[in-house]
Enzyme design. Structure first.
Site, PDB file in Angstrom:
ATOM      1  N   TYR A  82       2.160  13.463   1.898  1.00 22.32           N
ATOM      2  CA  TYR A  82       1.602  14.628   1.207  1.00 22.32           C
ATOM      3  C   TYR A  82       2.160  15.907   1.829  1.00 22.32           C
ATOM      4  O   TYR A  82       2.576  15.927   2.983  1.00 22.32           O
ATOM      5  CB  TYR A  82       0.075  14.606   1.283  1.00 22.32           C
ATOM      6  CG  TYR A  82      -0.546  13.571   0.380  1.00 22.32           C
ATOM      7  CD1 TYR A  82      -1.123  13.918  -0.831  1.00 22.32           C
ATOM      8  CD2 TYR A  82      -0.525  12.221   0.729  1.00 22.32           C
ATOM      9  CE1 TYR A  82      -1.682  12.961  -1.669  1.00 22.32           C
ATOM     10  CE2 TYR A  82      -1.075  11.257  -0.109  1.00 22.32           C
ATOM     11  CZ  TYR A  82      -1.649  11.632  -1.311  1.00 22.32           C
ATOM     12  OH  TYR A  82      -2.188  10.696  -2.142  1.00 22.32           O
ATOM     13  N   ASP A 136       2.227   2.283   3.708  1.00 24.38           N
ATOM     14  CA  ASP A 136       1.248   1.318   3.225  1.00 24.38           C
ATOM     15  C   ASP A 136       1.503  -0.104   3.698  1.00 24.38           C
ATOM     16  O   ASP A 136       0.576  -0.824   4.074  1.00 24.38           O
ATOM     17  CB  ASP A 136       1.184   1.363   1.696  1.00 24.38           C
ATOM     18  CG  ASP A 136       0.531   2.643   1.192  1.00 24.38           C
ATOM     19  OD1 ASP A 136      -0.396   3.125   1.861  1.00 24.38           O
ATOM     20  OD2 ASP A 136       0.953   3.160   0.151  1.00 24.38           O
ATOM     21  N   TYR A 169      -0.865  -0.913   6.897  1.00 29.81           N
ATOM     22  CA  TYR A 169      -2.049  -1.601   6.390  1.00 29.81           C
ATOM     23  C   TYR A 169      -1.820  -3.062   5.991  1.00 29.81           C
ATOM     24  O   TYR A 169      -2.761  -3.838   5.953  1.00 29.81           O
ATOM     25  CB  TYR A 169      -2.606  -0.843   5.174  1.00 29.81           C
ATOM     26  CG  TYR A 169      -3.158   0.516   5.515  1.00 29.81           C
ATOM     27  CD1 TYR A 169      -4.476   0.675   5.921  1.00 29.81           C
ATOM     28  CD2 TYR A 169      -2.357   1.649   5.438  1.00 29.81           C
ATOM     29  CE1 TYR A 169      -4.987   1.920   6.231  1.00 29.81           C
ATOM     30  CE2 TYR A 169      -2.852   2.903   5.756  1.00 29.81           C
ATOM     31  CZ  TYR A 169      -4.175   3.042   6.153  1.00 29.81           C
ATOM     32  OH  TYR A 169      -4.669   4.275   6.473  1.00 29.81           O
ATOM     33  N   GLY A 170      -0.588  -3.424   5.664  1.00 29.43           N
ATOM     34  CA  GLY A 170      -0.310  -4.780   5.206  1.00 29.43           C
ATOM     35  C   GLY A 170      -0.656  -4.943   3.743  1.00 29.43           C
ATOM     36  O   GLY A 170      -1.783  -5.296   3.383  1.00 29.43           O
ATOM     37  N   TYR A 183      -5.036   4.219  -4.681  1.00 32.88           N
ATOM     38  CA  TYR A 183      -3.894   3.852  -5.520  1.00 32.88           C
ATOM     39  C   TYR A 183      -3.757   2.342  -5.682  1.00 32.88           C
ATOM     40  O   TYR A 183      -4.053   1.563  -4.782  1.00 32.88           O
ATOM     41  CB  TYR A 183      -2.587   4.405  -4.940  1.00 32.88           C
ATOM     42  CG  TYR A 183      -2.258   5.800  -5.408  1.00 32.88           C
ATOM     43  CD1 TYR A 183      -2.023   6.072  -6.751  1.00 32.88           C
ATOM     44  CD2 TYR A 183      -2.188   6.861  -4.506  1.00 32.88           C
ATOM     45  CE1 TYR A 183      -1.724   7.349  -7.183  1.00 32.88           C
ATOM     46  CE2 TYR A 183      -1.891   8.150  -4.932  1.00 32.88           C
ATOM     47  CZ  TYR A 183      -1.656   8.378  -6.274  1.00 32.88           C
ATOM     48  OH  TYR A 183      -1.368   9.655  -6.704  1.00 32.88           O
ATOM     49  N   TYR A 232      -0.711  -0.334  -6.797  1.00 36.07           N
ATOM     50  CA  TYR A 232       0.736  -0.420  -6.983  1.00 36.07           C
ATOM     51  C   TYR A 232       1.097  -1.747  -7.636  1.00 36.07           C
ATOM     52  O   TYR A 232       0.747  -2.825  -7.142  1.00 36.07           O
ATOM     53  CB  TYR A 232       1.458  -0.266  -5.644  1.00 36.07           C
ATOM     54  CG  TYR A 232       1.297   1.113  -5.056  1.00 36.07           C
ATOM     55  CD1 TYR A 232       2.049   2.182  -5.532  1.00 36.07           C
ATOM     56  CD2 TYR A 232       0.368   1.359  -4.045  1.00 36.07           C
ATOM     57  CE1 TYR A 232       1.900   3.454  -5.007  1.00 36.07           C
ATOM     58  CE2 TYR A 232       0.211   2.624  -3.516  1.00 36.07           C
ATOM     59  CZ  TYR A 232       0.973   3.671  -4.002  1.00 36.07           C
ATOM     60  OH  TYR A 232       0.817   4.939  -3.489  1.00 36.07           O
ATOM     61  N   HIS A 240       2.686  15.202  -3.720  1.00 37.17           N
ATOM     62  CA  HIS A 240       3.069  14.189  -2.735  1.00 37.17           C
ATOM     63  C   HIS A 240       4.219  13.363  -3.302  1.00 37.17           C
ATOM     64  O   HIS A 240       4.742  13.654  -4.381  1.00 37.17           O
ATOM     65  CB  HIS A 240       1.874  13.301  -2.380  1.00 37.17           C
ATOM     66  CG  HIS A 240       1.268  12.609  -3.563  1.00 37.17           C
ATOM     67  ND1 HIS A 240       0.442  13.245  -4.465  1.00 37.17           N
ATOM     68  CD2 HIS A 240       1.356  11.320  -4.007  1.00 37.17           C
ATOM     69  CE1 HIS A 240       0.048  12.398  -5.400  1.00 37.17           C
ATOM     70  NE2 HIS A 240       0.599  11.219  -5.142  1.00 37.17           N
ATOM     71  N   HIS A 258       5.863   9.167  -3.720  1.00 31.14           N
ATOM     72  CA  HIS A 258       5.765   7.712  -3.604  1.00 31.14           C
ATOM     73  C   HIS A 258       7.195   7.204  -3.419  1.00 31.14           C
ATOM     74  O   HIS A 258       7.997   7.284  -4.354  1.00 31.14           O
ATOM     75  CB  HIS A 258       5.166   7.083  -4.856  1.00 31.14           C
ATOM     76  CG  HIS A 258       3.813   7.602  -5.222  1.00 31.14           C
ATOM     77  ND1 HIS A 258       2.647   6.947  -4.876  1.00 31.14           N
ATOM     78  CD2 HIS A 258       3.431   8.703  -5.907  1.00 31.14           C
ATOM     79  CE1 HIS A 258       1.609   7.621  -5.338  1.00 31.14           C
ATOM     80  NE2 HIS A 258       2.056   8.691  -5.972  1.00 31.14           N
ATOM     81  N   ASP A 275      18.768  -8.900   0.700  1.00 32.06           N
ATOM     82  CA  ASP A 275      19.802  -9.658   1.401  1.00 32.06           C
ATOM     83  C   ASP A 275      20.670 -10.353   0.356  1.00 32.06           C
ATOM     84  O   ASP A 275      20.523 -11.543   0.074  1.00 32.06           O
ATOM     85  CB  ASP A 275      19.151 -10.657   2.357  1.00 32.06           C
ATOM     86  CG  ASP A 275      20.172 -11.424   3.184  1.00 32.06           C
ATOM     87  OD1 ASP A 275      21.380 -11.122   3.067  1.00 32.06           O
ATOM     88  OD2 ASP A 275      19.766 -12.338   3.929  1.00 32.06           O
ATOM     89  N   ASP A 327      24.504   1.660  15.952  1.00 29.94           N
ATOM     90  CA  ASP A 327      25.776   1.186  16.516  1.00 29.94           C
ATOM     91  C   ASP A 327      26.918   1.276  15.509  1.00 29.94           C
ATOM     92  O   ASP A 327      28.067   0.970  15.848  1.00 29.94           O
ATOM     93  CB  ASP A 327      25.637  -0.244  17.025  1.00 29.94           C
ATOM     94  CG  ASP A 327      25.232  -1.233  15.932  1.00 29.94           C
ATOM     95  OD1 ASP A 327      25.027  -0.792  14.772  1.00 29.94           O
ATOM     96  OD2 ASP A 327      25.126  -2.438  16.236  1.00 29.94           O
ATOM     97  N   HIS A 333       5.480  13.261  -6.879  1.00 34.59           N
ATOM     98  CA  HIS A 333       4.329  13.251  -7.783  1.00 34.59           C
ATOM     99  C   HIS A 333       3.696  14.640  -7.837  1.00 34.59           C
ATOM    100  O   HIS A 333       2.930  15.029  -6.954  1.00 34.59           O
ATOM    101  CB  HIS A 333       3.315  12.215  -7.319  1.00 34.59           C
ATOM    102  CG  HIS A 333       2.220  11.974  -8.303  1.00 34.59           C
ATOM    103  ND1 HIS A 333       1.313  10.951  -8.175  1.00 34.59           N
ATOM    104  CD2 HIS A 333       1.884  12.612  -9.453  1.00 34.59           C
ATOM    105  CE1 HIS A 333       0.465  10.980  -9.191  1.00 34.59           C
ATOM    106  NE2 HIS A 333       0.798  11.987  -9.960  1.00 34.59           N
TER     107      HIS A 333
END
Length: 770
Positions: free
Chosen positions: A408, A422, A426-427, A508, A510, A566, A568, A575, A712, A731
């Site tokens: 923000y 997030d 927080y996981g 929010y 997601y 703010h 997002h 990979d 490196d 946003h």
């Protein structure tokens, strides 16, 4: 009456929800029984029926005769516990093993559906070959805790932020994927991260030997915020006399009506007056008025600092009273007495699904991939291959969210520290939101459960964690050749396979979609919805004298409510192994040059090609005019072009360009989190480099993620590389997003570029126009 209710409850099996049950190493787990005295494996009846469209008919269940009736379209099947026969439309079929009943549950052979419905095209197969990347089963999670107890390391105070599979060697997994007949064995290992107070502990357990491999105390870092902490901060503010006094100044006497939000404090080198060695959260609060939307009633200019070790408020920051906005802002439509008349839209698959699930592996059209849920980043797609006319080709070893941030731009006391990482703080996998058919996902979706470890180290199941569904996506191609004087239309339908997952983090929600197309394209769509974090202000309308100051950092959405500006920003760890592990980042730049080859044209269009050779050279902002490819110079298509995949972080929607961070270079946040400012990063593959913000971003002082990974400046030419792609949106709030935000999408894409020899979807069938 109680018996009747119990029978009715047992008989009602909602198969349309399609909860998956898979193999012993699967992401999606349920208990299974084994028939004793033989080699026949048994499963619960409801498990056997899942994914088939067959249902147990409760009104046909005869309590007195113990007969169970199952219906699938026009087929009626009757079975009895203790019998090895089934009555299928009045024909008697001998079953592989008798139907059994135990503890009120009915069990059948795992071949039962194939026996009674031999012509059924099953989407879901309970039996599936164990994949080396399968997540931990509940028994394996429990085994980790048992090993710690036996090793004398377990304490009741330990709280776990992660107990997950230790990923095996990449080369071994690819070799197994392409040559399963080798029967290579993989030693199952688990790794964990635990907190004991503020002490972070990493460890590894060998699940085969049931031994503790490592136990390391990590100093100087802060662990992830846990679900347990949510309750701790609520209890802390409710017991704080200083916080109660601040509330009373605002006319709030009932502390139980105050809702605390646990927020990470960031890092400001002591300029915020906080000690770095303390495990802290800041609490911004809202008033629950009973209208179902406490987010609309912020208690502004008031912040409580909670010490999670002491479980108490150690500091209250009060910058003056601003009245709490009290008007109704319900988001459930309760103030709309008349609802829009919406007629049903039904999606059916009358001949079954076009994809198949075996264990954790999903096959659709030419795609094969493994799917698991990670507690930090959510869904991970692994060993992604494409069958190119009989040849299985590598595309991506792993693809997942790497990390995200929501910073923000307001410097006020309740806002300056808000920059939520997030996933890392927080996981997001732990905060998975269960999906609902018909709203979150279409009715034809297959809903998958997921089992992960909770903060106490116990396995628990998240219902409906991930959805898989096929959708119509417009014409794949079309041409009506008028030049040949025919009216034949050569048009083909495009289908997409979607893997959808939603994580709810505070206000929010997601939505993450991984989308596979038949033509080899992989799309990543992210939708932000939910409720904006709003600020209480004095201003009622933009004509007030206070309006200019109150809206300096946001948009006035309602009387006394500002939506603060703010961002997002999402980063994806990709990979990619384009037809193999030896890849390079190349660029194609279209440009204008003076025409020197004759004719009336003054200028010509040409392309300039370049190979990017080092990690730091690859770091760049997204220029939509440049074509960026991850190429395999060792493999060519039939005309000699190197096979490649295009990298496209294009955002979209209201914000068509993926913009970088809106912070000055000396700002503390940009010193800690560099991934948000550049859209393209490429690094050498390192199995330990998994998160763009670093492993422990909570209160981190410096960037231990991509900035450190690229320090490196290694060569990325013809090597095993990982692409880190950033997209997102700035946003700027608008009235149409309040009080509920219509889902706002941003996008990224991986597109084949000379990967194939020709249009890969020419084999699509022409639909019958009747």
């Amino acid at each position: 009456m109680k018996i009747k209710k119990r029978i009715m409850k047992a008989g009602i099996i909602v198969v349309t929800a399609l909860m998956l049950t898979l193999s012993s190493f699967s992401l999606f787990y349920k208990n299974r029984a084994f028939a004793h005295g033989g080699e026949v494996e048994s499963v619960e009846l409801d498990t056997a029926l899942e994914g088939t469209g067959a249902t147990v008919r409760s009104n046909f269940w005869s309590f007195f005769t113990d007969t169970i009736t199952i219906k699938k379209d026009d087929t009626v099947i009757k079975i009895k516990p203790g019998s090895n026969k089934a009555n299928v439309n009045d024909d008697v079929i001998k079953l592989e093993s008798p139907v059994t009943k135990k503890d009120g549950k009915v069990y059948v052979s795992h071949h039962f559906i194939n026996e009674v419905l031999p012509n059924l095209d099953q989407t879901v197969q309970i039996e599936g070959e164990a994949h080396p990347l399968d997540p931990l089963t509940p028994k394996e999670i429990e085994a980790v805790i048992n090993v710690l107890k036996e090793a004398g390391k377990y304490q009741e105070s330990l709280r776990f932020t992660e107990i997950t599979l230790k990923l095996p060697d990449k080369k071994q997994v690819w070799d197994w994927t392409f040559n399963k007949s080798k029967k290579e064995t993989f030693v199952r290992k688990a790794e964990f991260i635990a907190l004991d107070g503020k002490q972070v502990i990493e460890g590894e357990v060998n699940l085969s030997t049931k031994k503790l491999v490592s136990w390391n105390e990590i100093d100087g870092v802060h662990g992830m915020v846990m679900v347990d902490d949510f309750a701790a901060v609520q209890a802390a503010i409710e017991s704080s006399t200083e916080f109660a006094k601040a509330l009373k100044k605002r006319g709030i006497d009932e502390i139980k009506k105050v809702v605390a939000t646990p927020l990470t404090v960031g890092y400001f080198e002591g300029e915020d007056g906080l000690k770095h060695d303390q495990r802290l959260l800041k609490v911004v609060s809202y008033l629950n008025t009973g209208d179902g939307n406490f987010w609309a009633h912020p208690i502004e200019n008031l912040v409580a600092v909670v010490d999670l070790e002491k479980k108490k408020v150690i500091k209250v920051e009060d910058e003056g009273v601003i009245p709490v906005p009290m008007q109704l802002n319900a988001y459930d439509g309760r103030d709309y007495t008349e609802k829009v008349d919406v007629r049903p839209l039904t999606i059916t698959e009358p001949k079954g699904k076009n994809y198949h699930v075996k264990g954790n592996t999903i096959s659709w059209q030419n795609w094969d991939f493994h799917l698991r849920l990670d507690t930090r980043v959510g869904p991970v797609l692994s060993t992604v291959t494409y069958n190119d006319h009989g040849k299985k080709r590598k595309i991506m070893y792993e693809g997942s969210l790497g990390g995200m941030i929501v910073p923000y731009g307001d410097p006020d006391v309740g806002w300056y520290f808000k920059s939520y990482l997030d996933a890392g703080d927080y996981g997001m996998g732990q905060l998975t939101a269960p999906l609902e058919l018909g709203t979150d996902v279409p009715e034809n979706a297959l809903l998958l459960d997921a089992t992960i470890a909770d903060n106490a180290g116990n396995p628990y199941t998240i219902k409906n964690a991930i959805a898989v569904f096929e959708q119509y996506a417009g014409p794949e191609y079309k041409h009506a050749d008028l030049a040949t004087f025919t009216e034949e239309n050569q048009s083909r339908e495009r289908r997409e396979l979607v893997m959808r997952w939603i994580s709810t983090i505070g206000n929010y929600d997601y939505i993450f979609d991984w989308v596979l197309s038949q033509n080899g394209t992989i799309k990543i769509d992210v939708g932000a919805s939910g409720i904006e974090a709003v600020k209480g202000v004095q201003t009622k309308t933009m004509h007030d004298e206070t309006a200019e100051d109150d809206t300096r950092y946001g948009t006035l959405l309602d009387n006394n409510i500002v939506g603060t500006t703010h961002q997002h920003i999402y980063n994806f760890r990709l990979d990619l192994d384009v037809d193999g592990e030896k890849n390079s980042l190349t660029e194609i730049n279209p440009k204008v040059e003076k025409n020197q080859d004759g004719g009336p044209r003054k200028s010509v269009m040409v392309t300039e090609k370049k190979t990017v050779t080092t990690e730091q050279e690859a770091i760049q902002k997204f220029d939509p005019s440049t074509i960026r490819l991850l190429s395999n110079a060792n493999k060519e298509n039939k005309v000699g072009n190197p096979v490649s995949y295009q990298i496209i972080p294009f955002a979209g929607g209201t914000h068509p360009i993926a913009k970088g961070a809106l912070f000055s270079e000396d700002d503390w946040l940009l010193k800690r989190v560099n991934f948000m400012d550049k859209q393209i990063w490429v690094t050498n593959y390192d199995p330990n480099e998994r998160y763009p913000e670093g492993k422990y971003p909570n209160r981190s002082k410096t960037d231990t993620g991509l900035k450190q990974y690229t320090a490196d400046n290694s060569s990325i030419e013809n090597t095993d590389n990982v692409v880190w792609m950033t997209t997102g949106a700035t946003h700027v709030a608008r009235a149409e997003e309040w009080p509920m935000m219509p889902t706002e999408w941003v996008h990224a894409m991986l597109k084949p570029w000379n990967f194939f020899d020709r249009t890969p979807t020419l084999d699509l069938p022409k639909k019958d126009s009747k």
